[in-house]
Write a protein that holds these residues in place. Structure first.
Motif, PDB file in Angstrom:
ATOM      1  N   ALA A  54       0.784  -1.208   0.017  1.00 17.44           N
ATOM      2  CA  ALA A  54       0.180   0.018  -0.055  1.00 17.44           C
ATOM      3  C   ALA A  54       0.830   1.169   0.007  1.00 17.44           C
ATOM      4  O   ALA A  54       0.438   2.255  -0.743  1.00 17.44           O
ATOM      5  CB  ALA A  54      -1.009  -0.094   1.115  1.00 17.44           C
ATOM      6  N   TYR A  55       1.993   1.237   0.968  1.00 24.11           N
ATOM      7  CA  TYR A  55       2.907   2.454   0.828  1.00 24.11           C
ATOM      8  C   TYR A  55       3.562   2.330  -0.545  1.00 24.11           C
ATOM      9  O   TYR A  55       3.675   3.829  -0.887  1.00 24.11           O
ATOM     10  CB  TYR A  55       3.924   2.037   1.825  1.00 24.11           C
ATOM     11  N   CYS A  56       3.995   1.649  -1.129  1.00 25.26           N
ATOM     12  CA  CYS A  56       4.711   1.831  -2.393  1.00 25.26           C
ATOM     13  C   CYS A  56       3.862   2.366  -3.445  1.00 25.26           C
ATOM     14  O   CYS A  56       3.943   3.142  -4.365  1.00 25.26           O
ATOM     15  CB  CYS A  56       5.358   0.521  -2.908  1.00 25.26           C
ATOM     16  N   LEU A  57       2.437   1.854  -3.639  1.00 19.63           N
ATOM     17  CA  LEU A  57       1.446   2.213  -4.387  1.00 19.63           C
ATOM     18  C   LEU A  57       1.301   3.631  -4.251  1.00 19.63           C
ATOM     19  O   LEU A  57       1.014   4.487  -5.286  1.00 19.63           O
ATOM     20  CB  LEU A  57       0.312   1.413  -4.596  1.00 19.63           C
ATOM     21  N   ALA A  58       1.011   3.931  -3.037  1.00 20.91           N
ATOM     22  CA  ALA A  58       0.498   5.274  -2.370  1.00 20.91           C
ATOM     23  C   ALA A  58       1.606   6.568  -2.854  1.00 20.91           C
ATOM     24  O   ALA A  58       1.572   7.584  -3.287  1.00 20.91           O
ATOM     25  CB  ALA A  58       0.336   5.567  -1.200  1.00 20.91           C
ATOM     26  N   CYS A  59       2.886   5.920  -2.994  1.00 19.93           N
ATOM     27  CA  CYS A  59       4.182   6.695  -3.602  1.00 19.93           C
ATOM     28  C   CYS A  59       4.085   6.900  -4.841  1.00 19.93           C
ATOM     29  O   CYS A  59       5.073   7.761  -5.301  1.00 19.93           O
ATOM     30  CB  CYS A  59       5.359   6.245  -2.999  1.00 19.93           C
ATOM     31  N   GLY A  60       3.267   6.307  -5.839  1.00 21.31           N
ATOM     32  CA  GLY A  60       3.141   6.514  -7.122  1.00 21.31           C
ATOM     33  C   GLY A  60       3.736   5.196  -7.893  1.00 21.31           C
ATOM     34  O   GLY A  60       3.789   5.523  -9.292  1.00 21.31           O
ATOM     35  N   GLY A  61       3.991   4.158  -7.194  1.00 17.91           N
ATOM     36  CA  GLY A  61       4.329   3.090  -7.986  1.00 17.91           C
ATOM     37  C   GLY A  61       3.293   2.414  -8.774  1.00 17.91           C
ATOM     38  O   GLY A  61       1.937   2.526  -8.433  1.00 17.91           O
TER      39      GLY A  61
END
Length: 275
Positions: free
Chosen positions: A3-10
């Motif tokens: 979830a963190y990586c996707l929220a960063c734009g991944g």
């Protein structure tokens, strides 16, 4: 972590240790997406080129005009049309279709064709506006409408008439100062099918040395880094300071660029000067 990586734009996520079968499947999917994106980009470019070709008209009369157009993309929802009637009267239209980009740009050739056909037939301006409104209501979706200013200039008689349909005020500059403004007195075109356009328009005498200015709302709605609008008052001041005597229209774009700072442009910008 996902979830963190996707929220960063991944766009995707794989855990270590990598599974070769899963890795190859993900690569295949992303190659297919990339191919689709490329094909869509090519199709969009083709459509944009068609629209640009359709907007070029041999009937456009450049005499006595200076035009500054800065679209957000390759195409723009702003439109500038200029024609000369057989009796010498100058017809000018500056318009802004709802939104910007490809959807708004597609609407331009529709009204341009009508404008030039009726100008060649010496159709009175108020009748042209009525037919244009009816055409937009009939042919375009309900969310596509047009704000525009129409100018009829008779230089031989020294007469200027303006019809303003939900467009920013049209400025009359005399001796380097704002002598008058024509505010909006008609609604947006494409809203009311039975719109009655008055034959009598906002009229003023056009003297030697006078200049007229029409601008879309993209200029006055340019925002600074703090969120402040550039505004009509500031634009009028810039016109009086930058363009007299003999300044270039591009100087207004420089002032807007300095005002917005690092903020992105948020709309198409069109400024037209009549001399």
């Amino acid at each position: 972590e996902l979830a963190y990586c996707l929220a960063c734009g991944g766009d995707d996520f794989l855990n270590k240790p990598l599974n070769p079968i899963l890795l190859n499947a993900r690569i295949k999917i992303w190659l297919q997406r990339a191919d689709l994106a490329n094909r869509l980009a090519n199709d969009r470019a083709d459509v944009e080129n068609v629209i640009l070709r359709m907007r070029q008209d041999s009937h456009f009369d450049r005499a006595g005009l200076r035009v500054l157009m800065t679209p957000l993309g390759k195409t723009t929802g702003d439109i500038v049309l200029s024609a000369r009637r057989t009796d010498g009267k100058h017809y000018l239209m500056v318009g802004d279709f709802a939104g910007h980009g490809l959807a708004a740009a597609i609407c331009g050739p529709l009204v341009a064709d009508l404008f030039y056909r009726l100008s060649q037939k010496d159709v009175p301006m108020h009748e042209m506006i009525g037919q244009m409104n009816a055409l937009i209501c009939e042919r375009l979706p309900i969310n596509m409408f047009l704000s525009a200013a129409f100018v009829e200039l008779d230089r031989s008689r020294g007469d200027m008439h303006v019809w303003n349909a939900a467009f920013p005020p049209v400025l009359l500059i005399r001796d380097g100062c704002v002598a008058d403004r024509c505010p909006a007195h008609l609604p947006l075109l494409g809203i009311q099918p039975d719109l009655e356009v008055p034959q009598e328009a906002w009229g003023r005498k056009w003297l030697e040395g006078d200049r007229g200015y029409l601008y879309s709302d993209g200029s006055v709605e340019t925002r600074s880094e703090s969120g402040e609008f550039f505004g009509a008052e500031r634009l009028e001041t810039c016109i009086q300071q930058e363009l007299f005597p003999g300044g270039e229209l591009e100087s207004l774009l420089d002032r807007l660029s300095r005002f917005k700072g690092t903020r992105e442009w948020n709309d198409d910008i069109t400024i037209v000067e009549i001399t």
